[in-house]
Design a protein around this motif. Structure first.
Motif, PDB file in Angstrom:
ATOM      1  N   ILE A  35       0.880  -1.184   0.000  1.00  0.00           N
ATOM      2  CA  ILE A  35       0.000   0.000   0.000  1.00  0.00           C
ATOM      3  C   ILE A  35       0.912   1.227   0.000  1.00  0.00           C
ATOM      4  O   ILE A  35       1.202   1.821   1.033  1.00  0.00           O
ATOM      5  N   GLN A  36       1.352   1.587  -1.204  1.00  0.00           N
ATOM      6  CA  GLN A  36       2.387   2.597  -1.408  1.00  0.00           C
ATOM      7  C   GLN A  36       1.849   3.810  -2.160  1.00  0.00           C
ATOM      8  O   GLN A  36       0.853   3.714  -2.894  1.00  0.00           O
ATOM      9  N   ASN A  37       2.532   4.922  -1.999  1.00  0.00           N
ATOM     10  CA  ASN A  37       2.090   6.178  -2.606  1.00  0.00           C
ATOM     11  C   ASN A  37       1.889   6.077  -4.110  1.00  0.00           C
ATOM     12  O   ASN A  37       0.948   6.662  -4.663  1.00  0.00           O
ATOM     13  N   THR A  38       2.751   5.360  -4.785  1.00  0.00           N
ATOM     14  CA  THR A  38       2.702   5.318  -6.245  1.00  0.00           C
ATOM     15  C   THR A  38       1.361   4.836  -6.778  1.00  0.00           C
ATOM     16  O   THR A  38       0.905   5.281  -7.833  1.00  0.00           O
ATOM     17  N   TYR A  39       0.701   3.955  -6.044  1.00  0.00           N
ATOM     18  CA  TYR A  39      -0.553   3.385  -6.539  1.00  0.00           C
ATOM     19  C   TYR A  39      -1.747   4.317  -6.347  1.00  0.00           C
ATOM     20  O   TYR A  39      -2.825   4.054  -6.871  1.00  0.00           O
ATOM     21  N   ARG A  85       6.967  -3.732   0.717  1.00  0.00           N
ATOM     22  CA  ARG A  85       6.812  -2.728  -0.337  1.00  0.00           C
ATOM     23  C   ARG A  85       7.716  -3.075  -1.506  1.00  0.00           C
ATOM     24  O   ARG A  85       8.782  -3.683  -1.338  1.00  0.00           O
ATOM     25  N   ILE A  86       7.277  -2.687  -2.689  1.00  0.00           N
ATOM     26  CA  ILE A  86       8.089  -2.854  -3.891  1.00  0.00           C
ATOM     27  C   ILE A  86       9.064  -1.691  -3.988  1.00  0.00           C
ATOM     28  O   ILE A  86       8.662  -0.524  -3.959  1.00  0.00           O
ATOM     29  N   ALA A  87      10.344  -2.002  -4.080  1.00  0.00           N
ATOM     30  CA  ALA A  87      11.371  -0.973  -4.260  1.00  0.00           C
ATOM     31  C   ALA A  87      12.659  -1.668  -4.671  1.00  0.00           C
ATOM     32  O   ALA A  87      12.976  -2.736  -4.145  1.00  0.00           O
ATOM     33  N   CYS A  88      13.369  -1.083  -5.597  1.00  0.00           N
ATOM     34  CA  CYS A  88      14.624  -1.697  -6.036  1.00  0.00           C
ATOM     35  C   CYS A  88      15.802  -1.073  -5.292  1.00  0.00           C
ATOM     36  O   CYS A  88      15.743   0.064  -4.832  1.00  0.00           O
TER      37      CYS A  88
END
Length: 222
Positions: A35-39, A85-88
């Motif tokens: 549940i991240q800002n980008t979405y 969270r998704i992050a590289c």
């Protein structure tokens, strides 16, 4: 209709009702997925933003408020709250899995420091809460979450977040394969459409997890 009879797929249409679920706080974790800002950001065009409006509405009116309540209820009960969270890790994203490099919706280049990749402010993790950074759909694959859960003596995981038919489903299946008991909270999650959300819950229910409502999961605690 209760969680024992709802969300039945063809495979489980006539199955017996499952046993009551009892969750012990010390062996239970809450996992909040992506549940991240980008979405929540607008899309590239007004037309695409309009197409996603039902998702934004569900997130703002249902998923985020309900998840905030679930987090606080778990904190009160001393349940471990964990975020994924998704992050590289590399600025060019070359550490991402193939599913996040392919063109299309799943393509996501989010270096770990970017504001877009952070958990939304309404659900901000506390300083002592674990945040797992993943470059895969499953929060277990390619991270040390499996080891963390085992080290803390966790046996049951409550899952919520987005997207139901992608990262949530992948994570739930991985947890089930590792013999964790899994509960997915319907009204704390979303897919791009309500149809996709409900269909995926039917697919994973009973075999990989039990699908419940927020009020139901809170009643599972001793």
């Amino acid at each position: 209709m209760s969680w024992k009879t709802a969300y039945r797929s063809f495979y489980y249409a006539n199955a017996e009702a499952p046993d009551d679920i009892v969750l012990e706080p010390e062996t239970t974790a809450l996992l909040v997925i992506d549940i991240q800002n980008t979405y929540l950001d607008p899309k590239d065009t007004a037309e695409e933003t309009a197409r996603w409006q039902p998702f934004y509405e569900r997130m703002r009116k249902t998923v985020i408020p309900n998840t905030a309540r679930l987090i606080e209820e778990c904190r009160k009960r001393k349940v471990e709250v964990i975020f994924a969270r998704i992050a590289c890790l590399k600025p060019d994203g070359r550490d991402r899995s193939l599913s996040q490099k392919k063109p299309g919706f799943n393509y996501l280049l989010l270096p770990k420091e970017l504001p877009e990749g952070q958990v939304v402010p309404e659900l901000e993790p506390r300083a002592d809460e674990i945040v797992i950074t993943k470059t895969t759909d499953s929060a277990l694959t390619g991270t040390n979450l499996r080891l963390i859960l085992h080290n803390m003596g966790i046996k049951n995981v409550i899952c919520c977040g987005i997207f139901t038919d992608q990262c949530v489903s992948s994570t739930v299946r991985s947890l089930a394969d590792e013999s964790f008991g899994v509960v997915v909270v319907d009204d704390c999650g979303a897919a791009a459409t309500d149809e996709l959300h409900r269909r995926e819950l039917e697919i994973i229910n009973m075999i990989y997890c039990h699908v419940v409502q927020l009020d139901e999961v809170l009643a599972f605690f001793k």
